[in-house]
Design a protein around this motif. Structure first.
Motif, PDB file in Angstrom:
ATOM      1  N   VAL A 107      36.220  38.953  56.841  1.00  0.00           N
ATOM      2  CA  VAL A 107      36.387  37.589  56.350  1.00  0.00           C
ATOM      3  C   VAL A 107      37.244  37.581  55.089  1.00  0.00           C
ATOM      4  O   VAL A 107      37.312  38.572  54.360  1.00  0.00           O
ATOM      5  N   THR A 108      37.888  36.447  54.867  1.00  0.00           N
ATOM      6  CA  THR A 108      38.669  36.241  53.656  1.00  0.00           C
ATOM      7  C   THR A 108      37.943  35.227  52.794  1.00  0.00           C
ATOM      8  O   THR A 108      37.548  34.162  53.272  1.00  0.00           O
ATOM      9  N   LEU A 109      37.756  35.577  51.526  1.00  0.00           N
ATOM     10  CA  LEU A 109      37.041  34.706  50.601  1.00  0.00           C
ATOM     11  C   LEU A 109      37.708  34.796  49.234  1.00  0.00           C
ATOM     12  O   LEU A 109      37.656  35.837  48.581  1.00  0.00           O
ATOM     13  N   ASN A 110      38.361  33.714  48.824  1.00  0.00           N
ATOM     14  CA  ASN A 110      38.929  33.661  47.481  1.00  0.00           C
ATOM     15  C   ASN A 110      37.825  33.265  46.512  1.00  0.00           C
ATOM     16  O   ASN A 110      37.021  32.384  46.803  1.00  0.00           O
ATOM     17  N   VAL A 111      37.795  33.934  45.362  1.00  0.00           N
ATOM     18  CA  VAL A 111      36.741  33.708  44.378  1.00  0.00           C
ATOM     19  C   VAL A 111      37.376  33.141  43.108  1.00  0.00           C
ATOM     20  O   VAL A 111      38.016  33.874  42.356  1.00  0.00           O
ATOM     21  N   PRO A 112      37.213  31.828  42.869  1.00  0.00           N
ATOM     22  CA  PRO A 112      37.785  31.236  41.653  1.00  0.00           C
ATOM     23  C   PRO A 112      36.890  31.493  40.440  1.00  0.00           C
ATOM     24  O   PRO A 112      35.670  31.400  40.535  1.00  0.00           O
ATOM     25  N   VAL A 113      37.512  31.840  39.318  1.00  0.00           N
ATOM     26  CA  VAL A 113      36.756  32.055  38.084  1.00  0.00           C
ATOM     27  C   VAL A 113      37.093  30.961  37.083  1.00  0.00           C
ATOM     28  O   VAL A 113      38.135  30.316  37.172  1.00  0.00           O
ATOM     29  N   GLY A 155      42.354  32.463  38.944  1.00  0.00           N
ATOM     30  CA  GLY A 155      42.025  31.921  37.634  1.00  0.00           C
ATOM     31  C   GLY A 155      42.260  30.431  37.565  1.00  0.00           C
ATOM     32  O   GLY A 155      42.678  29.811  38.544  1.00  0.00           O
ATOM     33  N   PRO A 156      42.015  29.859  36.393  1.00  0.00           N
ATOM     34  CA  PRO A 156      42.234  28.422  36.206  1.00  0.00           C
ATOM     35  C   PRO A 156      43.702  28.024  36.399  1.00  0.00           C
ATOM     36  O   PRO A 156      43.998  26.894  36.737  1.00  0.00           O
ATOM     37  N   SER A 157      44.615  28.986  36.176  1.00  0.00           N
ATOM     38  CA  SER A 157      46.036  28.721  36.412  1.00  0.00           C
ATOM     39  C   SER A 157      46.670  29.964  37.031  1.00  0.00           C
ATOM     40  O   SER A 157      46.241  31.083  36.768  1.00  0.00           O
ATOM     41  N   GLU A 158      47.680  29.754  37.861  1.00  0.00           N
ATOM     42  CA  GLU A 158      48.362  30.862  38.538  1.00  0.00           C
ATOM     43  C   GLU A 158      49.124  31.704  37.517  1.00  0.00           C
ATOM     44  O   GLU A 158      49.769  31.182  36.622  1.00  0.00           O
ATOM     45  N   GLY A 159      49.019  33.022  37.641  1.00  0.00           N
ATOM     46  CA  GLY A 159      49.747  33.923  36.756  1.00  0.00           C
ATOM     47  C   GLY A 159      49.113  34.080  35.385  1.00  0.00           C
ATOM     48  O   GLY A 159      49.761  34.555  34.458  1.00  0.00           O
ATOM     49  N   LEU A 160      47.848  33.698  35.238  1.00  0.00           N
ATOM     50  CA  LEU A 160      47.153  33.814  33.959  1.00  0.00           C
ATOM     51  C   LEU A 160      47.131  35.272  33.514  1.00  0.00           C
ATOM     52  O   LEU A 160      46.689  36.147  34.254  1.00  0.00           O
ATOM     53  N   PRO A 214      44.209  40.610  44.080  1.00  0.00           N
ATOM     54  CA  PRO A 214      43.477  40.843  45.330  1.00  0.00           C
ATOM     55  C   PRO A 214      42.282  41.778  45.135  1.00  0.00           C
ATOM     56  O   PRO A 214      42.252  42.591  44.221  1.00  0.00           O
ATOM     57  N   TYR A 215      41.313  41.628  46.019  1.00  0.00           N
ATOM     58  CA  TYR A 215      40.176  42.548  46.056  1.00  0.00           C
ATOM     59  C   TYR A 215      39.815  42.796  47.511  1.00  0.00           C
ATOM     60  O   TYR A 215      40.175  42.023  48.400  1.00  0.00           O
ATOM     61  N   GLN A 216      39.107  43.883  47.749  1.00  0.00           N
ATOM     62  CA  GLN A 216      38.589  44.209  49.072  1.00  0.00           C
ATOM     63  C   GLN A 216      37.244  44.892  48.881  1.00  0.00           C
ATOM     64  O   GLN A 216      37.116  45.817  48.085  1.00  0.00           O
ATOM     65  N   MET A 217      36.249  44.407  49.601  1.00  0.00           N
ATOM     66  CA  MET A 217      34.902  44.972  49.525  1.00  0.00           C
ATOM     67  C   MET A 217      34.465  45.321  50.945  1.00  0.00           C
ATOM     68  O   MET A 217      34.540  44.486  51.843  1.00  0.00           O
ATOM     69  N   VAL A 218      34.037  46.549  51.139  1.00  0.00           N
ATOM     70  CA  VAL A 218      33.551  47.005  52.441  1.00  0.00           C
ATOM     71  C   VAL A 218      32.089  47.401  52.253  1.00  0.00           C
ATOM     72  O   VAL A 218      31.757  48.106  51.300  1.00  0.00           O
ATOM     73  N   GLY A 253      40.022  39.056  49.634  1.00  0.00           N
ATOM     74  CA  GLY A 253      40.596  37.799  49.174  1.00  0.00           C
ATOM     75  C   GLY A 253      41.229  38.001  47.820  1.00  0.00           C
ATOM     76  O   GLY A 253      41.667  39.104  47.483  1.00  0.00           O
ATOM     77  N   ARG A 254      41.235  36.940  47.032  1.00  0.00           N
ATOM     78  CA  ARG A 254      41.831  36.990  45.704  1.00  0.00           C
ATOM     79  C   ARG A 254      40.851  36.420  44.691  1.00  0.00           C
ATOM     80  O   ARG A 254      40.155  35.452  44.975  1.00  0.00           O
TER      81      ARG A 254
END
Length: 161
Positions: free
Chosen positions: A152-158, A69-74, A108-112, A65-66
């Motif tokens: 699975v796809t999981l976006n992680v907001p920080v 951040g609080p705003s796109e392009g931070l 983006p990130y990917q974890m296996v 997923g991705r």
């Protein structure tokens, strides 16, 4: 039309045509440089994934997923590191950690991982932490429950610390 007029008209016309293209040229040391015209159309974007799905070992699971951040392009400070972790909330320990550099969010990130390492009686979550080059935490995410599934796809907001 007489021949001298026709010749001078042709010569003038050639001069005008050559002068217009010569204005875009540069001459350096007796060598004439002509700029290359850009392509009329851009190349078609690739529709393929940036990794080979078959590269994941049989029986393993993938979470991708991705980190947003609080705003796109931070923009992040130079040397910032992101650590995305698969955390065992029951045992209070990390099962899988991936760490990488980035300069902006979202990224983006990917974890296996091998599900054999997970205990079915425990609860698991995905967590992201962003730190500067000195290790000071800039952003963090709340624990996000690990979804069921092989891929699975999981976006992680920080959020800011």
């Amino acid at each position: 039309m007489s021949r001298p007029v026709s010749f001078s008209l042709s010569l003038s016309l050639c001069g005008v045509l050559l002068a217009s293209s010569a204005l875009a040229q540069t001459q350096i040391g007796g060598v004439t440089l002509t700029p290359i015209k850009p392509a009329a159309t851009a190349p078609a974007p690739s529709t393929q994934d940036d990794y080979n799905r078959e590269s994941i070992p049989k029986g393993y699971r993938e979470v991708k997923g991705r980190v947003t951040g609080p705003s796109e392009g931070l923009r992040l400070p130079a040397g910032s590191q992101i650590m995305v972790s698969l955390v065992d909330l029951t045992a209070a320990k990390s099962v899988v950690d991936i760490k990488f550099s980035t300069t902006r969010l979202s990224t983006p990130y990917q974890m296996v991982y091998n599900p054999v390492r997970l205990n079915s009686a425990h609860e698991y979550a995905v967590r992201a932490i962003i730190a500067d080059k000195n290790g000071e935490v800039l952003y963090y995410s709340p624990d996000t429950a690990l979804p069921d599934g092989v891929r699975v796809t999981l976006n992680v907001p920080v959020m800011a610390r």
